[in-house]
Scaffold this motif. Structure first.
Motif, PDB file in Angstrom:
ATOM      1  N   THR A   1       0.881  -1.227  -0.124  1.00  0.00           N
ATOM      2  CA  THR A   1       0.133   0.055  -0.041  1.00  0.00           C
ATOM      3  C   THR A   1       0.931   1.346  -0.112  1.00  0.00           C
ATOM      4  OG1 THR A   1       0.023  -0.105   2.548  1.00  0.00           O
ATOM      5  CG2 THR A   1      -1.668  -1.104   1.391  1.00  0.00           C
TER       6      THR A   1
ATOM      7  N   LEU B   1      -1.980   6.207   1.947  1.00  0.00           N
ATOM      8  CA  LEU B   1      -3.141   5.288   2.115  1.00  0.00           C
ATOM      9  C   LEU B   1      -2.787   4.868   3.419  1.00  0.00           C
ATOM     10  CD1 LEU B   1      -5.770   4.242   1.371  1.00  0.00           C
ATOM     11  CD2 LEU B   1      -4.437   2.187   0.505  1.00  0.00           C
ATOM     12  N   ALA B   2      -1.809   4.230   3.744  1.00  0.00           N
ATOM     13  CA  ALA B   2      -1.662   3.897   5.298  1.00  0.00           C
ATOM     14  C   ALA B   2      -1.482   4.910   6.233  1.00  0.00           C
ATOM     15  CB  ALA B   2      -0.094   3.231   5.169  1.00  0.00           C
ATOM     16  N   GLU B   3      -1.079   6.235   6.043  1.00  0.00           N
ATOM     17  CA  GLU B   3      -1.274   7.131   6.994  1.00  0.00           C
ATOM     18  C   GLU B   3      -2.806   7.525   7.081  1.00  0.00           C
ATOM     19  OE1 GLU B   3       1.360  10.345   5.574  1.00  0.00           O
ATOM     20  OE2 GLU B   3       2.865   9.148   6.175  1.00  0.00           O
ATOM     21  N   ARG B   4      -3.558   7.707   6.040  1.00  0.00           N
ATOM     22  CA  ARG B   4      -5.010   8.069   6.284  1.00  0.00           C
ATOM     23  C   ARG B   4      -5.671   6.922   7.210  1.00  0.00           C
ATOM     24  NH1 ARG B   4      -7.394   8.689   0.829  1.00  0.00           N
ATOM     25  NH2 ARG B   4      -5.458   8.855   0.021  1.00  0.00           N
ATOM     26  N   LYS B   5      -5.346   5.447   6.882  1.00  0.00           N
ATOM     27  CA  LYS B   5      -5.958   4.612   7.734  1.00  0.00           C
ATOM     28  C   LYS B   5      -5.590   4.547   9.011  1.00  0.00           C
ATOM     29  CE  LYS B   5      -6.689   0.883   4.219  1.00  0.00           C
ATOM     30  NZ  LYS B   5      -6.532  -0.385   3.586  1.00  0.00           N
ATOM     31  N   VAL B   6      -4.272   4.796   9.271  1.00  0.00           N
ATOM     32  CA  VAL B   6      -3.892   5.145  10.736  1.00  0.00           C
ATOM     33  C   VAL B   6      -4.490   6.307  11.456  1.00  0.00           C
ATOM     34  CG1 VAL B   6      -1.919   5.509  12.205  1.00  0.00           C
ATOM     35  CG2 VAL B   6      -1.658   3.799  10.516  1.00  0.00           C
ATOM     36  N   GLU B   7      -4.738   7.395  10.675  1.00  0.00           N
ATOM     37  CA  GLU B   7      -5.328   8.557  11.488  1.00  0.00           C
ATOM     38  C   GLU B   7      -6.829   8.191  11.524  1.00  0.00           C
ATOM     39  OE1 GLU B   7      -6.128  12.801   9.207  1.00  0.00           O
ATOM     40  OE2 GLU B   7      -4.181  12.362   8.989  1.00  0.00           O
ATOM     41  N   LYS B   8      -7.447   7.564  10.760  1.00  0.00           N
ATOM     42  CA  LYS B   8      -8.806   6.941  10.906  1.00  0.00           C
ATOM     43  C   LYS B   8      -9.056   6.334  12.204  1.00  0.00           C
ATOM     44  CE  LYS B   8     -12.829   5.461   8.473  1.00  0.00           C
ATOM     45  NZ  LYS B   8     -13.246   4.523   7.425  1.00  0.00           N
ATOM     46  N   PHE B   9      -7.931   5.344  12.376  1.00  0.00           N
ATOM     47  CA  PHE B   9      -8.124   4.395  13.359  1.00  0.00           C
ATOM     48  C   PHE B   9      -7.885   5.290  14.751  1.00  0.00           C
ATOM     49  CE2 PHE B   9      -5.836   1.470  16.374  1.00  0.00           C
ATOM     50  CZ  PHE B   9      -6.693   0.451  16.673  1.00  0.00           C
TER      51      PHE B   9
ATOM     52  N   ASN C   1     -10.865   6.918  16.005  1.00  0.00           N
ATOM     53  CA  ASN C   1     -11.771   6.166  16.835  1.00  0.00           C
ATOM     54  C   ASN C   1     -11.276   5.575  18.085  1.00  0.00           C
ATOM     55  OD1 ASN C   1     -13.300   5.704  14.439  1.00  0.00           O
ATOM     56  ND2 ASN C   1     -12.639   4.080  13.732  1.00  0.00           N
TER      57      ASN C   1
END
Length: 56
Positions: free
Chosen positions: A3, A7-15, A18
């Protein structure tokens, strides 16, 4: 396939978002103490039918 870093940074940010919201409950989902599932008229009618059928 790997990836992309963005994209990986966006997923980490979203996580992470939460995780900071964990345990927070909105006030709309909490129940009020005086809210009855059945209205007083329906409850009165039900009691009338039950007591009326018991008497006859």
């Amino acid at each position: 396939m790997t990836t992309s870093r963005r994209l990986a940074e966006r997923k980490v940010e979203k996580f992470q978002k939460n995780i900071t919201k964990r345990g927070v409950v909105s006030e709309t989902s909490t129940k009020k103490g005086k809210d009855y599932p059945v209205g007083p008229v329906l409850l009165g009618f039900f009691v009338f039918v039950v007591i009326g059928s018991y008497i006859t």
